[in-house]
Design a protein around this motif. Structure first.
Motif, PDB file in Angstrom:
ATOM      1  N   ASP A  68      -4.619  16.976  15.458  1.00 39.59           N
ATOM      2  CA  ASP A  68      -5.819  17.472  14.771  1.00 39.59           C
ATOM      3  C   ASP A  68      -5.472  18.517  13.724  1.00 39.59           C
ATOM      4  O   ASP A  68      -6.100  18.575  12.661  1.00 39.59           O
ATOM      5  N   ASN A  69      -4.441  19.335  13.985  1.00 43.98           N
ATOM      6  CA  ASN A  69      -4.033  20.316  12.979  1.00 43.98           C
ATOM      7  C   ASN A  69      -3.350  19.640  11.797  1.00 43.98           C
ATOM      8  O   ASN A  69      -3.448  20.118  10.660  1.00 43.98           O
ATOM      9  N   LEU A  70      -2.681  18.535  12.060  1.00 42.11           N
ATOM     10  CA  LEU A  70      -2.091  17.752  10.971  1.00 42.11           C
ATOM     11  C   LEU A  70      -3.194  17.177  10.082  1.00 42.11           C
ATOM     12  O   LEU A  70      -3.122  17.250   8.847  1.00 42.11           O
ATOM     13  N   PHE A  71      -4.228  16.643  10.701  1.00 44.76           N
ATOM     14  CA  PHE A  71      -5.366  16.105   9.950  1.00 44.76           C
ATOM     15  C   PHE A  71      -6.045  17.218   9.146  1.00 44.76           C
ATOM     16  O   PHE A  71      -6.399  17.036   7.981  1.00 44.76           O
ATOM     17  N   GLU A  72      -6.205  18.379   9.781  1.00 48.42           N
ATOM     18  CA  GLU A  72      -6.837  19.515   9.114  1.00 48.42           C
ATOM     19  C   GLU A  72      -6.046  19.923   7.877  1.00 48.42           C
ATOM     20  O   GLU A  72      -6.624  20.199   6.812  1.00 48.42           O
ATOM     21  N   ALA A  73      -4.719  19.955   7.997  1.00 53.98           N
ATOM     22  CA  ALA A  73      -3.871  20.329   6.866  1.00 53.98           C
ATOM     23  C   ALA A  73      -4.011  19.330   5.722  1.00 53.98           C
ATOM     24  O   ALA A  73      -4.089  19.706   4.544  1.00 53.98           O
ATOM     25  N   GLU A  74      -4.056  18.043   6.083  1.00 53.50           N
ATOM     26  CA  GLU A  74      -4.181  17.007   5.060  1.00 53.50           C
ATOM     27  C   GLU A  74      -5.503  17.112   4.319  1.00 53.50           C
ATOM     28  O   GLU A  74      -5.566  16.953   3.101  1.00 53.50           O
ATOM     29  N   THR A  75      -6.597  17.398   5.057  1.00 51.34           N
ATOM     30  CA  THR A  75      -7.908  17.508   4.413  1.00 51.34           C
ATOM     31  C   THR A  75      -7.988  18.736   3.512  1.00 51.34           C
ATOM     32  O   THR A  75      -8.776  18.755   2.565  1.00 51.34           O
ATOM     33  N   LYS A  76      -7.179  19.758   3.797  1.00 55.03           N
ATOM     34  CA  LYS A  76      -7.148  20.954   2.953  1.00 55.03           C
ATOM     35  C   LYS A  76      -6.176  20.822   1.792  1.00 55.03           C
ATOM     36  O   LYS A  76      -6.039  21.745   0.978  1.00 55.03           O
ATOM     37  N   GLY A  77      -5.490  19.676   1.744  1.00 55.02           N
ATOM     38  CA  GLY A  77      -4.556  19.443   0.652  1.00 55.02           C
ATOM     39  C   GLY A  77      -3.207  20.098   0.827  1.00 55.02           C
ATOM     40  O   GLY A  77      -2.425  20.175  -0.135  1.00 55.02           O
ATOM     41  N   LEU A  78      -2.885  20.569   2.054  1.00 62.40           N
ATOM     42  CA  LEU A  78      -1.581  21.167   2.313  1.00 62.40           C
ATOM     43  C   LEU A  78      -0.527  20.064   2.451  1.00 62.40           C
ATOM     44  O   LEU A  78      -0.675  19.163   3.277  1.00 62.40           O
ATOM     45  N   LYS A  79       0.511  20.146   1.654  1.00 58.24           N
ATOM     46  CA  LYS A  79       1.563  19.135   1.684  1.00 58.24           C
ATOM     47  C   LYS A  79       2.537  19.414   2.826  1.00 58.24           C
ATOM     48  O   LYS A  79       2.905  20.568   3.071  1.00 58.24           O
ATOM     49  N   LEU A  80       2.931  18.359   3.521  1.00 62.14           N
ATOM     50  CA  LEU A  80       3.877  18.477   4.631  1.00 62.14           C
ATOM     51  C   LEU A  80       4.872  17.337   4.588  1.00 62.14           C
ATOM     52  O   LEU A  80       4.562  16.242   4.096  1.00 62.14           O
ATOM     53  N   SER A  81       6.039  17.580   5.139  1.00 61.65           N
ATOM     54  CA  SER A  81       7.009  16.511   5.381  1.00 61.65           C
ATOM     55  C   SER A  81       7.072  16.274   6.882  1.00 61.65           C
ATOM     56  O   SER A  81       7.404  17.194   7.637  1.00 61.65           O
ATOM     57  N   ILE A  82       6.715  15.082   7.324  1.00 60.68           N
ATOM     58  CA  ILE A  82       6.794  14.756   8.749  1.00 60.68           C
ATOM     59  C   ILE A  82       8.192  14.225   9.026  1.00 60.68           C
ATOM     60  O   ILE A  82       8.555  13.120   8.596  1.00 60.68           O
ATOM     61  N   LEU A  83       8.990  15.014   9.736  1.00 62.11           N
ATOM     62  CA  LEU A  83      10.387  14.662   9.975  1.00 62.11           C
ATOM     63  C   LEU A  83      10.591  13.817  11.220  1.00 62.11           C
ATOM     64  O   LEU A  83      11.541  13.030  11.289  1.00 62.11           O
ATOM     65  N   ALA A  84       9.724  13.995  12.222  1.00 61.06           N
ATOM     66  CA  ALA A  84       9.928  13.249  13.472  1.00 61.06           C
ATOM     67  C   ALA A  84       8.655  13.250  14.304  1.00 61.06           C
ATOM     68  O   ALA A  84       7.847  14.176  14.237  1.00 61.06           O
ATOM     69  N   ASP A  85       8.494  12.167  15.065  1.00 58.70           N
ATOM     70  CA  ASP A  85       7.433  12.052  16.064  1.00 58.70           C
ATOM     71  C   ASP A  85       8.110  12.189  17.423  1.00 58.70           C
ATOM     72  O   ASP A  85       8.997  11.392  17.763  1.00 58.70           O
ATOM     73  N   LEU A  86       7.731  13.190  18.202  1.00 61.83           N
ATOM     74  CA  LEU A  86       8.439  13.451  19.453  1.00 61.83           C
ATOM     75  C   LEU A  86       8.342  12.293  20.433  1.00 61.83           C
ATOM     76  O   LEU A  86       9.310  12.011  21.157  1.00 61.83           O
ATOM     77  N   ASN A  87       7.209  11.621  20.478  1.00 62.48           N
ATOM     78  CA  ASN A  87       7.090  10.473  21.384  1.00 62.48           C
ATOM     79  C   ASN A  87       8.052   9.363  20.975  1.00 62.48           C
ATOM     80  O   ASN A  87       8.637   8.686  21.829  1.00 62.48           O
ATOM     81  N   GLU A  88       8.228   9.166  19.676  1.00 65.15           N
ATOM     82  CA  GLU A  88       9.170   8.149  19.198  1.00 65.15           C
ATOM     83  C   GLU A  88      10.610   8.536  19.503  1.00 65.15           C
ATOM     84  O   GLU A  88      11.483   7.663  19.651  1.00 65.15           O
ATOM     85  N   LEU A  89      10.865   9.843  19.607  1.00 67.84           N
ATOM     86  CA  LEU A  89      12.201  10.312  19.982  1.00 67.84           C
ATOM     87  C   LEU A  89      12.424  10.201  21.487  1.00 67.84           C
ATOM     88  O   LEU A  89      13.528  10.471  21.971  1.00 67.84           O
ATOM     89  N   GLY A  90      11.386   9.824  22.223  1.00 66.90           N
ATOM     90  CA  GLY A  90      11.489   9.749  23.679  1.00 66.90           C
ATOM     91  C   GLY A  90      11.295  11.091  24.352  1.00 66.90           C
ATOM     92  O   GLY A  90      11.702  11.286  25.509  1.00 66.90           O
ATOM     93  N   ILE A  91      10.674  12.031  23.632  1.00 66.03           N
ATOM     94  CA  ILE A  91      10.415  13.357  24.178  1.00 66.03           C
ATOM     95  C   ILE A  91       8.931  13.442  24.508  1.00 66.03           C
ATOM     96  O   ILE A  91       8.090  13.609  23.622  1.00 66.03           O
ATOM     97  N   TYR A  92       8.619  13.292  25.776  1.00 64.02           N
ATOM     98  CA  TYR A  92       7.224  13.258  26.198  1.00 64.02           C
ATOM     99  C   TYR A  92       6.838  14.599  26.819  1.00 64.02           C
ATOM    100  O   TYR A  92       7.582  15.175  27.610  1.00 64.02           O
TER     101      TYR A  92
END
Length: 352
Positions: free
Chosen positions: A202-226
């Motif tokens: 939700d904070n990622l969505f909030e940042a996008e709606t405010k126009g804050l640019k981000l680089s998403i480097l990794a998804d923890l679930n995809e890394l197997g980190i649950y």
């Protein structure tokens, strides 16, 4: 009947006065009954670590009067995760702690008699960086911000960095910001104080709606980190000696999950009130991420996640060596509720 007859036979000039007496007597009885009801409720203090969407079961239970339904007056307070939260639990200032389970595990391994009794559901963290960092390798030599030492955010960050080929504290610096909410960590990232941090959906969505640019480097679930979004913990002597209060809390918590999943308007009302959020798009994201996708109908502690955390934390917390998830979990209240048909009754009530 006698009062009505007395009013009827009273002289005309006294009748208005008698009616006023009857009115105030009745009103006093109403307030007295409310006070009596309030006195019958048992007070319980529960804390949570940050104002994020994962807290929705607590908010629904509070806003919808479910705690009162089960005989409790619950005070919800925010205490940042870490030593302060565990200190409040161990000192008896709060009876239920909503905070990362890793905090409870480490404390229990070091001798504190606490246990994880429930969950807020799985986490969905992403490692986000300043837009100037466009690849994983560019993170080398940079600083990643966490909330506080001893939290799931710290442990998950360290595990992610190891998976990505970095030695935490050597190849990448780790800075404790003191900020539990990832949107606040994003703000100081854009101020140049840190270079990356874990971010909730939700904070990622909030940042996008405010126009804050981000680089998403990794998804923890995809890394197997649950991870869990957070967990519920309590002292073991509270679970033993104050069994009914603990059971009542969990009944309200569980019903709040069923109510939220089956009555979207109730959940959205709590999001609006507790998070002061009125953007319809973000409310939809909050509901989908934290109610539809995350909340389990039976919020048993996530033992597989706990076991993984034990294995990853053991190198830095030697007291965890040889421990199993079962050593840090108490499922007895939820198991008793299930055996007593409580979940079946919720299903019958909310599946209509």
């Amino acid at each position: 009947m006698a009062n009505r007859e007395a009013a009827n036979v009273a002289p005309l000039h006294l009748r208005p006065r008698l009616h006023r007496i009857f009115f105030w007597t009745a009103l006093l009885l109403v307030f007295s009954s409310k006070d009596l009801f309030a006195q019958q409720l048992e007070t319980l203090n529960a804390s949570y670590a940050s104002v994020t969407g994962s807290r929705i079961p607590l908010w629904i239970a509070k806003d919808a009067g479910l705690f009162e339904k089960y005989g409790l007056h619950v005070n919800l307070v925010v205490i940042a995760a870490g030593n302060a939260a565990i200190g409040a639990l161990s000192g008896g200032d709060v009876e239920i702690l909503g905070a990362p389970g890793s905090t409870t595990m480490v404390s229990a391994a070091k001798g504190l008699p606490v246990a994880i009794i429930g969950t807020f559901g799985p986490g969905a963290w992403k490692l986000a960086a300043h837009p100037s960092i466009t690849s994983i390798q560019e993170l080398r030599g940079k600083t990643v911000g966490i909330s506080r030492p001893g939290t799931t955010i710290e442990f998950a960050t360290r595990r992610a960095l190891l998976k990505l080929g970095f030695a935490p504290g050597k190849d990448v610096s780790i800075l404790a910001t003191g900020l539990a909410e990832s949107n606040k960590r994003l703000m100081i990232m854009h101020q140049g104080k840190i270079d990356a941090t874990l971010v909730s959906p939700d904070n990622l969505f909030e940042a996008e709606t405010k126009g804050l640019k981000l680089s998403i480097l990794a998804d923890l679930n995809e890394l197997g980190i649950y991870t869990t979004a957070s967990d519920l913990s309590a002292k073991r002597d509270f679970l033993k000696n104050q069994r009914q209060r603990a059971r009542a809390f969990m009944m309200a918590y569980c019903e709040a999950i069923w109510l939220g999943k089956n009555n979207k308007s109730v959940a959205l009302a709590s999001f609006r009130k507790q998070m002061r959020e009125n953007d319809p798009r973000r409310l939809e994201v909050l509901y989908r991420n934290y109610v539809v996708d995350a909340l389990p109908l039976k919020p048993y502690p996530m033992e597989e996640v706990i076991q993984t955390e034990i294995e990853n934390l053991t190198p830095t917390v030697p007291e965890l060596r040889g421990k199993r998830a079962a050593d840090f979990v108490d499922k007895s209240i939820l198991s008793d509720l299930e055996s007593d048909g409580f979940f079946a009754s919720l299903s019958a009530k909310y599946s209509k």
